[in-house]
Design a protein around this motif. Structure first.
Motif, PDB file in Angstrom:
ATOM      1  N   PHE A   1       0.880  -1.164   0.000  1.00  0.00           N
ATOM      2  CA  PHE A   1       0.000   0.000   0.000  1.00  0.00           C
ATOM      3  C   PHE A   1       0.926   1.223   0.000  1.00  0.00           C
ATOM      4  O   PHE A   1       1.801   1.336   0.849  1.00  0.00           O
ATOM      5  CB  PHE A   1      -0.868  -0.032   1.261  1.00  0.00           C
ATOM      6  CG  PHE A   1      -1.856   1.095   1.339  1.00  0.00           C
ATOM      7  CD1 PHE A   1      -3.103   0.991   0.750  1.00  0.00           C
ATOM      8  CD2 PHE A   1      -1.544   2.261   2.022  1.00  0.00           C
ATOM      9  CE1 PHE A   1      -4.019   2.025   0.830  1.00  0.00           C
ATOM     10  CE2 PHE A   1      -2.451   3.308   2.109  1.00  0.00           C
ATOM     11  CZ  PHE A   1      -3.687   3.188   1.509  1.00  0.00           C
ATOM     12  N   THR A   2       0.756   2.120  -0.976  1.00  0.00           N
ATOM     13  CA  THR A   2       1.724   3.218  -1.104  1.00  0.00           C
ATOM     14  C   THR A   2       1.097   4.571  -0.756  1.00  0.00           C
ATOM     15  O   THR A   2      -0.029   4.874  -1.139  1.00  0.00           O
ATOM     16  CB  THR A   2       2.271   3.298  -2.548  1.00  0.00           C
ATOM     17  OG1 THR A   2       1.180   3.189  -3.446  1.00  0.00           O
ATOM     18  CG2 THR A   2       3.288   2.229  -2.825  1.00  0.00           C
ATOM     19  N   VAL A   3       1.879   5.357  -0.028  1.00  0.00           N
ATOM     20  CA  VAL A   3       1.445   6.692   0.380  1.00  0.00           C
ATOM     21  C   VAL A   3       2.506   7.692  -0.050  1.00  0.00           C
ATOM     22  O   VAL A   3       3.690   7.488   0.205  1.00  0.00           O
ATOM     23  CB  VAL A   3       1.268   6.776   1.918  1.00  0.00           C
ATOM     24  CG1 VAL A   3       0.775   8.159   2.329  1.00  0.00           C
ATOM     25  CG2 VAL A   3       0.322   5.688   2.417  1.00  0.00           C
ATOM     26  N   GLY A   4       2.076   8.755  -0.730  1.00  0.00           N
ATOM     27  CA  GLY A   4       3.034   9.769  -1.167  1.00  0.00           C
ATOM     28  C   GLY A   4       2.649  11.145  -0.664  1.00  0.00           C
ATOM     29  O   GLY A   4       1.525  11.363  -0.189  1.00  0.00           O
ATOM     30  N   PHE A   5       3.578  12.055  -0.761  1.00  0.00           N
ATOM     31  CA  PHE A   5       3.338  13.447  -0.394  1.00  0.00           C
ATOM     32  C   PHE A   5       3.483  14.312  -1.643  1.00  0.00           C
ATOM     33  O   PHE A   5       4.234  13.972  -2.552  1.00  0.00           O
ATOM     34  CB  PHE A   5       4.333  13.905   0.675  1.00  0.00           C
ATOM     35  CG  PHE A   5       3.863  13.604   2.075  1.00  0.00           C
ATOM     36  CD1 PHE A   5       3.780  12.291   2.517  1.00  0.00           C
ATOM     37  CD2 PHE A   5       3.487  14.621   2.936  1.00  0.00           C
ATOM     38  CE1 PHE A   5       3.336  11.998   3.801  1.00  0.00           C
ATOM     39  CE2 PHE A   5       3.047  14.346   4.208  1.00  0.00           C
ATOM     40  CZ  PHE A   5       2.968  13.030   4.646  1.00  0.00           C
ATOM     41  N   ALA A   6       2.768  15.401  -1.679  1.00  0.00           N
ATOM     42  CA  ALA A   6       2.932  16.344  -2.779  1.00  0.00           C
ATOM     43  C   ALA A   6       3.020  17.743  -2.199  1.00  0.00           C
ATOM     44  O   ALA A   6       2.216  18.110  -1.341  1.00  0.00           O
ATOM     45  CB  ALA A   6       1.740  16.254  -3.727  1.00  0.00           C
ATOM     46  N   ALA A   7       4.024  18.473  -2.602  1.00  0.00           N
ATOM     47  CA  ALA A   7       4.160  19.865  -2.163  1.00  0.00           C
ATOM     48  C   ALA A   7       3.767  20.741  -3.341  1.00  0.00           C
ATOM     49  O   ALA A   7       4.366  20.647  -4.414  1.00  0.00           O
ATOM     50  CB  ALA A   7       5.599  20.127  -1.754  1.00  0.00           C
TER      51      ALA A   7
ATOM     52  N   ASN B   1       0.268  19.198   0.508  1.00  0.00           N
ATOM     53  CA  ASN B   1       0.288  20.423   1.304  1.00  0.00           C
ATOM     54  C   ASN B   1       0.735  21.606   0.457  1.00  0.00           C
ATOM     55  O   ASN B   1       1.437  21.453  -0.536  1.00  0.00           O
ATOM     56  CB  ASN B   1       1.122  20.282   2.573  1.00  0.00           C
ATOM     57  CG  ASN B   1       2.584  20.121   2.290  1.00  0.00           C
ATOM     58  OD1 ASN B   1       2.951  19.546   1.285  1.00  0.00           O
ATOM     59  ND2 ASN B   1       3.410  20.619   3.180  1.00  0.00           N
ATOM     60  N   ARG B   2       0.254  22.754   0.901  1.00  0.00           N
ATOM     61  CA  ARG B   2       0.589  23.989   0.201  1.00  0.00           C
ATOM     62  C   ARG B   2       1.898  24.501   0.781  1.00  0.00           C
ATOM     63  O   ARG B   2       2.059  24.546   1.999  1.00  0.00           O
ATOM     64  CB  ARG B   2      -0.533  24.996   0.444  1.00  0.00           C
ATOM     65  CG  ARG B   2      -0.497  26.218  -0.409  1.00  0.00           C
ATOM     66  CD  ARG B   2      -1.565  27.158   0.067  1.00  0.00           C
ATOM     67  NE  ARG B   2      -2.904  26.711  -0.322  1.00  0.00           N
ATOM     68  CZ  ARG B   2      -3.458  26.973  -1.506  1.00  0.00           C
ATOM     69  NH1 ARG B   2      -2.809  27.667  -2.408  1.00  0.00           N
ATOM     70  NH2 ARG B   2      -4.673  26.569  -1.778  1.00  0.00           N
ATOM     71  N   VAL B   3       2.832  24.840  -0.074  1.00  0.00           N
ATOM     72  CA  VAL B   3       4.127  25.287   0.440  1.00  0.00           C
ATOM     73  C   VAL B   3       4.381  26.774   0.194  1.00  0.00           C
ATOM     74  O   VAL B   3       5.500  27.234   0.293  1.00  0.00           O
ATOM     75  CB  VAL B   3       5.309  24.460  -0.133  1.00  0.00           C
ATOM     76  CG1 VAL B   3       5.346  23.095   0.501  1.00  0.00           C
ATOM     77  CG2 VAL B   3       5.226  24.371  -1.645  1.00  0.00           C
TER      78      VAL B   3
END
Ligand code: CTP
Length: 405
Positions: free
Chosen positions: A319-325, A349-351
């Motif tokens: 099961f894969t979890v990623g982040f996006a900025a 998340n907003r950077v």
């Protein structure tokens, strides 16, 4: 009912100044309802007498391996069988070395060799002793054998130095023990998580990197651990203490991170990419320091592997979890990224300046998965991590159920 009611804990105490804290730990365990017996090594008794522990526990303290009277009452084999958990706090470098080679030359080491109960170690020692390759090899070996290593914490030490090696505080150890017995939503689940930045060397003294502090990744590793997961944290260069009970592998470059991840993928159920991996690295690393000769200098960069995308593209992916900025269109861009990398859950998340993200203690996240989503408002990263960990557990079980139906 008390959290630890009816749980039988053998508290092992080895030599070190932190022994005074294990007296407090003993009290905390008893107050939580556990049944506790204490075994002390000879070195531990030079710091605090058994009488202190006897007075607190109301029971005789176990100290001798070859004392006929003691062996007749409750010997090492009985103690080894009796315990539901053996917690050694503090555990010294010397004791870990003896455990790692399977010695049984005193009561506590003999109990450890004779038991089938889980063994948890709370190390306490001078930072150089902890960082010494001999100790680190022992830790690796013991972890590989399934022993739980809780801590150490970083901070000022009794010897006046500062760094990793302090025993976890009694309350933190009590939390670990409670989590251990509670099982948790992710008990028996292996999580591999990347955190921090990567450093891509230009020459022996310079590198390309980014502002990621690793705080979110470390907080999430701790939160997943609290849900009972076995967590392997692959960390870029960050100045953060390893969360209790988490196995940490330090790396510098994206390629090293990818290698460490691939070595941990066997049996991995959940992969979480929190690291801000450098997308590019210098094509060539100068062997000597580059001198400032030109007014304009060009660095040729090449793409780094996309660790998350590669894990998700594997034959039987976890099961894969990623982040996006993102700086704009957070939801749309993040959903695009989720689909492109074929990952199960993305946390965006907003950077933009003043809106959280890198180097801060607070953040807000938009979570997206196939057919659903959730907005987590601005809060402390530790709280955010707990909310995200709970959602990861829920989505992971939903996918597993779907696959099995
Ligand atoms: N990631 C990774 N390996 C890389 C790059 C990113 O594992 N070489 C992971 C990160 O850990 C994170 C996610 O992928 O979970 C971020 O994806 P990416 O496309 O790099 O996002 P941004 O950095 O936001 O990308 P872009 O600059 O393209 O917007």
């Amino acid at each position: 009912m008390s959290a630890l009611a009816n749980q039988k804990i053998l508290l092992g105490v080895t030599g070190g100044i932190a022994v005074y804290k294990s007296a407090m730990l003993l009290r905390a365990l008893l107050e939580a309802g556990a049944e506790v017996r204490v075994a002390m090594t000879a070195a531990a008794q030079t710091f605090v007498t058994p009488l202190t522990f006897q007075a607190l526990s109301g029971r005789p303290i176990h100290t001798e391996l070859l004392d006929p009277a003691a062996e007749a009452a409750m010997g090492h084999i009985e103690l080894a069988r009796w315990a539901d958990l053996i917690l050694i706090a503090p555990v010294s470098a010397d004791f870990m070395a003896r455990l790692s080679v399977g010695m049984a030359n005193d009561l506590l080491s003999a109990i450890c060799l004779a038991t089938t109960a889980p063994i948890a170690l709370a190390p306490a020692m001078n930072r150089q002793m902890w960082l010494n390759p001999a100790t680190q090899e022992n830790v690796q070996r013991l972890t590989a054998r399934g022993l739980l290593i809780w801590g150490p914490a970083e901070g000022v030490q009794a010897c006046g130095e500062s760094g990793p090696g302090r025993m976890l505080e009694p309350e933190a150890l009590l939390d670990q023990v409670s989590a251990h017995f509670a099982g948790g939503a992710l008990a028996g689940v292996k999580v591999v998580l990347t955190a921090g930045s990567t450093r891509e060397p230009i020459d022996p003294v310079r590198f390309i990197s980014n502002r990621s502090s690793g705080k979110m990744g470390f907080a999430l590793a701790a939160a997943l651990r609290r849900l009972g997961a076995e967590v392997v944290l692959v960390a870029g260069p960050v100045a953060l203490a390893t969360p209790a009970g988490v196995q940490r592998i330090d790396v510098e470059t994206a390629q090293e991170m990818q290698l460490a991840v691939s070595e941990q993928l066997a049996g991995c159920d959940i992969f979480v990419g929190v690291a801000a991996v450098a997308d590019y690295r210098p094509r060539e690393i100068a062997q000597q320091k580059i001198k400032k000769q030109q007014t304009v200098m060009t660095l040729e960069l090449e793409r780094n592997p996309d660790i998350l995308a590669d894990v998700a593209a594997a034959e039987d992916p976890p099961f894969t979890v990623g982040f996006a900025a993102e700086t704009q269109n957070v939801k749309a861009y993040a959903e695009e990224k989720r689909r492109a990398k074929r990952i199960d859950l993305i946390a965006a998340n907003r950077v933009a300046a003043a809106e959280g993200g890198f180097e801060r203690d607070e953040n807000a996240l938009t979570l997206l998965w196939e057919g659903g989503g959730e907005s987590l408002p601005m809060m402390l990263k530790s709280e955010l991590a707990a909310r995200l960990a709970a959602r990861i557990a829920e989505r992971y079980h939903a996918r597993t159920q779907q696959e099995n139906s």
